[in-house]
Design a protein around this motif. Structure first.
Motif, PDB file in Angstrom:
ATOM      1  N   ASP A 177       0.816  -1.215   0.000  1.00 55.20           N
ATOM      2  CA  ASP A 177       0.000   0.000   0.000  1.00 55.20           C
ATOM      3  C   ASP A 177       0.849   1.265   0.000  1.00 55.20           C
ATOM      4  N   ILE A 178       1.677   1.464   1.012  1.00 59.11           N
ATOM      5  CA  ILE A 178       2.534   2.652   1.043  1.00 59.11           C
ATOM      6  C   ILE A 178       3.876   2.264   1.634  1.00 59.11           C
ATOM      7  N   GLN A 202      13.960   0.603   1.376  1.00 60.30           N
ATOM      8  CA  GLN A 202      12.512   0.738   1.407  1.00 60.30           C
ATOM      9  C   GLN A 202      11.984   0.144   2.701  1.00 60.30           C
ATOM     10  N   ALA A 203      10.893   0.702   3.189  1.00 60.37           N
ATOM     11  CA  ALA A 203      10.244   0.171   4.378  1.00 60.37           C
ATOM     12  C   ALA A 203       8.759   0.423   4.252  1.00 60.37           C
ATOM     13  N   TYR A 204       7.977  -0.521   4.727  1.00 61.45           N
ATOM     14  CA  TYR A 204       6.546  -0.278   4.731  1.00 61.45           C
ATOM     15  C   TYR A 204       6.233   0.944   5.578  1.00 61.45           C
ATOM     16  N   GLY A 205       5.355   1.770   5.071  1.00 60.74           N
ATOM     17  CA  GLY A 205       4.911   2.932   5.821  1.00 60.74           C
ATOM     18  C   GLY A 205       3.717   2.586   6.692  1.00 60.74           C
ATOM     19  N   HIS A 206       3.097   3.610   7.230  1.00 61.48           N
ATOM     20  CA  HIS A 206       1.948   3.436   8.103  1.00 61.48           C
ATOM     21  C   HIS A 206       0.969   4.553   7.801  1.00 61.48           C
ATOM     22  N   ALA A 207      -0.316   4.217   7.802  1.00 66.93           N
ATOM     23  CA  ALA A 207      -1.321   5.211   7.417  1.00 66.93           C
ATOM     24  C   ALA A 207      -1.278   6.444   8.300  1.00 66.93           C
ATOM     25  N   TYR A 251       5.749   7.158  -0.395  1.00 67.86           N
ATOM     26  CA  TYR A 251       5.203   7.043  -1.747  1.00 67.86           C
ATOM     27  C   TYR A 251       4.184   5.911  -1.765  1.00 67.86           C
ATOM     28  N   VAL A 252       3.114   6.130  -2.492  1.00 65.03           N
ATOM     29  CA  VAL A 252       2.085   5.111  -2.644  1.00 65.03           C
ATOM     30  C   VAL A 252       2.599   4.049  -3.615  1.00 65.03           C
ATOM     31  N   ILE A 253       2.463   2.783  -3.233  1.00 61.63           N
ATOM     32  CA  ILE A 253       2.951   1.683  -4.059  1.00 61.63           C
ATOM     33  C   ILE A 253       2.104   1.572  -5.322  1.00 61.63           C
ATOM     34  N   GLY A 254       2.734   1.128  -6.408  1.00 63.85           N
ATOM     35  CA  GLY A 254       2.138   1.244  -7.733  1.00 63.85           C
ATOM     36  C   GLY A 254       0.929   0.395  -8.014  1.00 63.85           C
ATOM     37  N   SER A 255       0.535  -0.515  -7.116  1.00 61.28           N
ATOM     38  CA  SER A 255      -0.605  -1.382  -7.431  1.00 61.28           C
ATOM     39  C   SER A 255      -1.936  -0.655  -7.318  1.00 61.28           C
ATOM     40  N   LEU A 256      -2.006   0.470  -6.618  1.00 59.48           N
ATOM     41  CA  LEU A 256      -3.256   1.236  -6.509  1.00 59.48           C
ATOM     42  C   LEU A 256      -2.953   2.704  -6.279  1.00 59.48           C
ATOM     43  N   TRP A 279       9.355  -4.178   6.968  1.00 54.24           N
ATOM     44  CA  TRP A 279       9.467  -3.478   8.239  1.00 54.24           C
ATOM     45  C   TRP A 279       8.811  -2.116   8.126  1.00 54.24           C
ATOM     46  N   ALA A 280       8.454  -1.569   9.264  1.00 53.92           N
ATOM     47  CA  ALA A 280       7.789  -0.267   9.268  1.00 53.92           C
ATOM     48  C   ALA A 280       8.704   0.776   9.893  1.00 53.92           C
ATOM     49  N   PRO A 281       8.574   2.038   9.490  1.00 51.09           N
ATOM     50  CA  PRO A 281       9.515   3.064   9.924  1.00 51.09           C
ATOM     51  C   PRO A 281       9.181   3.621  11.294  1.00 51.09           C
ATOM     52  N   GLY A 282      10.218   3.918  12.036  1.00 51.04           N
ATOM     53  CA  GLY A 282      10.044   4.649  13.279  1.00 51.04           C
ATOM     54  C   GLY A 282      10.610   6.036  13.092  1.00 51.04           C
TER      55      GLY A 282
END
Length: 610
Positions: free
Chosen positions: A278-279, A313-318, A326-331, A392-395
């Motif tokens: 997702d992001i 790269q790391a998974y973001g959080h809403a 950046y929004v991932i390219g699938s949507l 992983w998600a960012p801190g």
């Protein structure tokens, strides 16, 4: 003058250590009031007006100033990372002729200097007050997206190819169930022969070759062909939520580049799932990845180091905005004008970081942020091995919190046939692939042994791993770049069951194979590579084989699916609070997951529905 104070919501942003917030200088407050400012938005304390600060996070829409003709933004470049989100919302609600005042510490970020804003804003003055730089802008023209105002008309654009159209049928069938008041669906590329909705879509780009896959080019063509102001670009594996219209209305108009939180489930019962595609956010090392090309007025970004050396790269959080999201390219959801102003680089192919380059250019050059709408989820029909369970998600500028482990992981292996397939082939077809690999890459004296093992070994998780070890231990690779590249492609297409990743993922492995052909060294080099090793622990959550398109769909809606989805929502609320961000309790979260769930009826024409 009314001062609207914000504070970072500690309930939804526990990973983000907010920067220390200064105090509003009384001289600055007096100067802003004297200049006619009606609303001041800030994270700072001070001033004559007292009151509780409003808790905000990256899912907040910052419409607090309404359509006030005189708004000041104080300290947003230093006191928060959400300054680009706040500036975007305030700018689009400000009336033409209104004044926007930006007050920053020396060297602070002035968001309205980005390209998206400059055609609509006129700098009227700059001064220093109480040691802070004060810039006053006049909104002299409507925002670029003003012609796209409203949320009732949507263009859904889907890049597609000539292969099996089962996923495309499900994706389009769900779109037709969304109840969008004014709707068009455009495909770019030639859909497969089993596509069911040719009379409900418009097809462009049928003459485009299926390879190399230029997703950026296809998405740009879809945006140019769009008839409606709201654009949703998605891949055919993405299933949109039935609550799509309610979610976009709850989020509000004038949105930047936006996505939904994505989910992938390992089983057909919505029990073992995780966040998926997702992001993401970039964590930089000593050098940045992008700079402006001097010869093209900055319409593209030039990669400085296009690999893994300088960023991660790391998974973001809403609920967390880092400024490098950046929004991932699938949507993508974006206003049509936004995409036309800042299109993707059409020269980049699939897995050439087209979404990263686009997101970095949109935010850094144009001032267009990426964010998530928290009011709904999407579900993915498929997944790539390397992204399962290993993100992983960012801190606070660090990669330190693992948030994407599956829900109820111990129950997954007990679900039997309810598990989704790991390899989208029949067992016989996979054994044929292994025999082909053996013929291509094993010397003659080892082929009979490999053929016997391929024919007799039981292909469960452990048997398949044993066969991989055997084939790699007996394989021989000539130390030439073409031979090594062919070996890597066959290894992933025939043995692993997924197409090889781009060459820069394999630089270390490729170099090791070029420098020695010892079979044991080859086996160790491949099996310890992170793309293979990382996801292997999650293989038992899925059954091994399944070629039926229904194998990747959830069970039909009913009591069993409802109960298991509630169990998933309960797990997320109790043990994975940081994984997803959803404004509601367990029941509301379960309803949102069910609304995005792909059921087998989507594979039939007009067979979707709730």
């Amino acid at each position: 003058m009314r001062i609207i104070r914000f504070r970072h919501d500690r309930r939804t942003m526990p990973r983000l250590t907010a920067p220390p917030v200064a105090v509003l200088d009384p001289a600055l407050v007096r100067r802003l009031a004297a200049s006619g400012v009606e609303r001041t938005l800030t994270f700072r304390q001070g001033g004559e007006e007292k009151g509780r600060a409003t808790a905000v996070d990256a899912t907040t829409r910052f419409f607090h100033a309404g359509e006030s003709p005189a708004v000041a933004l104080v300290g947003l470049g230093t006191d928060t990372r959400m300054g680009p989100l706040i500036a975007w919302d305030v700018f689009h609600r400000a009336p033409v002729g209104g004044r926007l005042t930006v007050v920053e510490e020396p060297g602070g970020i002035h968001p309205f200097e980005r390209r998206y804003y400059t055609p609509s804003l006129t700098l009227e003055g700059e001064e220093t007050v109480a040691g802070m730089t004060v810039r006053t802008y006049r909104k002299s023209a409507p925002a670029a997206i003003a012609p796209d105002a409203g949320l009732e008309g949507w263009t859904f654009g889907i890049p597609c190819g000539p292969g099996d159209a089962s996923a495309l049928n499900a994706c389009v069938g769900r779109i037709l169930d969304l109840g969008v008041p004014r709707l068009e669906i455009i495909l770019c590329g030639r859909p497969g022969a089993n596509f069911l909705y040719r009379d409900r879509v418009r097809v462009i780009g049928e003459d485009l070759p299926p390879t190399p896959l230029r997703l950026g080019d296809k998405k740009n063509r879809l945006a140019e062909a769009a008839s409606h102001g709201n654009l949703c670009l998605l891949h055919d594996r993405v299933i949109l939520p039935l609550t799509f219209m309610a979610a976009v209305r709850a989020f509000g108009d004038d949105y930047p580049i936006t996505g939904f939180q994505g989910l992938y489930f390992y089983d057909r019962a919505n029990l073992t799932g995780q966040r998926y595609a997702d992001i993401e956010t970039l964590t930089w090392r000593s050098l940045g990845l992008f700079e402006v090309l001097p010869g093209d007025a900055g319409t593209h970004a030039q990669p400085l180091v296009f690999g893994e050396e300088r960023y991660q790269q790391a998974y973001g959080h809403a609920a967390v905005h880092t400024g490098e999201d950046y929004v991932i390219g699938s949507l993508y959801m974006a206003k049509r004008t936004v995409w036309r102003l800042c299109p993707q680089n059409a020269e980049r192919g699939w897995m050439e970081w087209e979404d990263i380059e686009h997101g970095a250019r949109a935010s850094r050059l144009w001032g267009i942020p990426g964010r998530l709408n928290p009011h709904a989820f999407t579900q993915s029909l498929g997944s790539r091995f390397r992204t399962l369970g290993c993100q992983w998600a960012p801190g606070d500028g660090h990669i330190h919190e693992h948030l994407l482990r599956p829900t109820w992981p111990l129950l997954g292996p007990l679900l039997g046939r309810l598990r989704k397939p790991h390899i989208r082939l029949t067992e016989d077809a996979y054994r044929a692939n292994l025999r082909l690999f053996a013929r291509r890459h094993l010397p003659p004296e080892h082929r009979e042994e490999a053929e016997t093992a391929v024919a007799t070994v039981r292909l469960d998780f452990h048997g398949r791993a044993a066969l991989m070890h055997l084939l790699l231990a007996r394989a021989q690779v000539h130390r030439t770049p073409p031979a090594v590249d062919a070996f890597i492609r066959d290894l992933f297409a025939l043995v692993v069951g997924e197409g090889a990743e781009p060459p820069y993922y394999w630089r270390g492995l490729r170099d090791e194979l070029l420098n020695g052909t010892d079979p044991e060294r080859l086996r160790r080099a491949v099996m310890r590579h992170w793309v293979i090793r990382g996801p292997m622990r999650y293989f038992p959550l899925r059954r091994m084989f399944g070629a039926d398109p229904a194998d990747v769909m959830a069970l039909p809606h009913g009591p069993f699916l409802t109960v298991t989805t509630v169990l998933c929502a309960l797990y997320l609320k109790l043990f994975r609070r940081g994984s997803v961000h959803f404004p509601g309790g367990v029941r509301a979260l379960a309803r949102a997951i069910l609304a995005s769930t792909p059921t087998p009826g989507l594979l039939r024409r007009d067979g979707g529905g709730p």
